[in-house]
Enzyme design. Structure first.
Site, PDB file in Angstrom:
ATOM      1  CG  HIS A 162     -38.220  -6.760 -41.739  1.00  0.00           C
ATOM      2  ND1 HIS A 162     -37.262  -6.859 -40.754  1.00  0.00           N
ATOM      3  CD2 HIS A 162     -37.770  -5.793 -42.580  1.00  0.00           C
ATOM      4  CE1 HIS A 162     -36.295  -5.998 -40.982  1.00  0.00           C
ATOM      5  NE2 HIS A 162     -36.573  -5.331 -42.092  1.00  0.00           N
ATOM      6  CD  GLU A 179     -22.816  -4.953 -56.737  1.00  0.00           C
ATOM      7  OE1 GLU A 179     -21.606  -4.800 -57.058  1.00  0.00           O
ATOM      8  OE2 GLU A 179     -23.766  -4.828 -57.536  1.00  0.00           O
ATOM      9  CG  ASP A 187     -17.358  -4.028 -57.531  1.00  0.00           C
ATOM     10  OD1 ASP A 187     -17.682  -2.937 -58.014  1.00  0.00           O
ATOM     11  OD2 ASP A 187     -18.179  -4.873 -57.099  1.00  0.00           O
ATOM     12  CG  ASP A 229     -37.070  -9.212 -38.291  1.00  0.00           C
ATOM     13  OD1 ASP A 229     -37.440  -9.864 -39.286  1.00  0.00           O
ATOM     14  OD2 ASP A 229     -36.798  -8.000 -38.333  1.00  0.00           O
ATOM     15  CB  SER A 327     -33.774  -4.695 -43.343  1.00  0.00           C
ATOM     16  OG  SER A 327     -34.427  -3.644 -42.717  1.00  0.00           O
TER      17      SER A 327
END
Length: 380
Positions: A162, A179, A187, A229, A327
């Site tokens: 999705h 990241e 960072d 999914d 997600s």
């Protein structure tokens, strides 16, 4: 999309190794009817396909005499298979249809972290989860952050279906690797003395952005609703592995595919308990919930979902949860796989949009159930 159960744009979502990541012709799955030592109907299969027996023979300490005799009496013969056993049908691991050589596309050096704010979770250190991917989307000409994902080799990111099949107004265009804190160019882990004075800092290289060359979603995604999914993103160029960019391991062995833990770790940049997106990568430890109990929780809260054995549930207790924007992110835990390594067992899929305010588990796509599809889909 239903109002009470949401895809994790609103929530965070065998290969045989028998001496290596290669499935020889001789070891390909076969079976034949047989009788077990207790005179029950069974299937004669290669020993690695008999879950309970294989687990016993793989233990570092020898099995007891009784168990050893049982294994000996359960031996059977399959053409071209060195060691076969008459296995109880419920313990037979499904045969694989992985194309020869495909497993070589998954790296052997994976799941390595140098360290040990999802809702009510903890901030992570730089370098702790180097497989994390941040999916970015074009929304009306603006680049926005969205789902998470995990780097699984030098060209592919694993995520939720999705997160790929989005609304027409939002289009997946880019994947960011390396990241940690989204509003910082560099960072760093900063170390201070007892007085709070900085004494040292350990900084990562800049992030790296990759365009989406292509993608695949599972052909049975959302049939039935919220199932299958899972999806794969192919990056536009090969990734050079660095200290802050490394792949996660997948459950490629029969043992890993059937392994369960009492808890898992989930990571993401999603909405925190304050309903604001986190700039820093967050992690939470979530307890596993068996599917029967999870299904009961769904029914009690009038949630229209039917769980299958290709899904797993975790979280939903003590207000520790994953939230909006997580997600597609990985559900992982560390176990022994050529040494201690992190293995990805789940993909954040769906759940209640409560951000830890309700004790309802989240739903994850069980990665081990899709290893054949993953290996048959990826290409060099």
């Amino acid at each position: 999309m239903e109002a009470d159960l949401v895809s994790r744009s609103a929530f965070v979502c065998w290969m045989l190794i028998f001496g290596g990541l290669w499935l020889s012709n001789e070891a390909q799955a076969q079976s034949a009817p047989c009788l077990t030592p207790t005179r029950q109907d069974g299937l004669c299969v290669p020993i690695h396909r008999c879950r309970n027996i294989y687990d016993i023979v793989q233990k570092p300490t020898p099995p007891s005499t009784g168990i050893a005799n049982y294994i000996k009496r359960a031996a059977c013969t399959l053409p071209g298979v060195e060691r076969s056993i008459c296995c109880q049908p419920p313990e037979v691991v499904p045969e694989t249809t992985v194309l020869p050589g495909k497993a070589d596309l998954l790296p052997k050096e994976c799941g390595q972290s140098v360290n040990d704010r999802i809702a009510f979770g903890n901030a992570t250190q730089v370098f702790a989860f180097p497989w994390m991917a941040l999916l970015q989307y074009n929304q009306n000409g603006e680049l926005i952050d969205g789902c998470g994902g995990s780097l699984i080799n030098n060209r592919y990111v694993l995520t939720a279906a999705h997160c790929i099949k989005t609304r027409s107004t939002i289009r997946l265009v880019q994947v960011r690797l390396g990241e940690h804190t989204r509003n910082q160019d560099i960072d760093c882990n900063i170390y201070r003395d007892n007085n709070g004075v900085e004494i040292e800092r350990d900084c990562a290289d800049p992030v790296e952005d990759y365009q989406v060359e292509s993608f695949e979603i599972h052909p049975d995604y959302n049939r039935p609703k919220y199932s299958n999914d899972i999806g794969l993103i192919r990056l536009d160029r090969s990734v050079t592995m660095k200290y802050h960019i490394r792949p996660i391991c997948l459950p490629v062995t029969p043992q890993l595919r059937s392994k369960q833990f009492e808890r898992y770790i989930v990571t993401g940049w999603g909405t925190t308990e304050n309903q604001t997106g986190s700039q820093a990568l967050l992690q939470a430890t979530v307890p596993r919930v068996n599917n029967d109990e999870c299904q009961q929780k769904m029914l009690q809260n009038r949630l229209n979902v039917q769980l299958s054995d290709k899904q797993l549930c975790a979280g939903g207790s003590d207000k520790v949860d994953t939230c909006r924007g997580d997600s597609g992110g990985p559900l992982v835990f560390s176990t022994d796989f050529n040494g201690p390594r992190f293995i990805q067992f789940g993909v954040v899929s769906a759940g209640v949009d409560s951000c830890g305010k309700k004790s309802i588990p989240g739903i994850y796509c069980r990665v081990g159930s899709y290893m054949d599809w993953i290996l048959n889909t990826i290409k060099p």
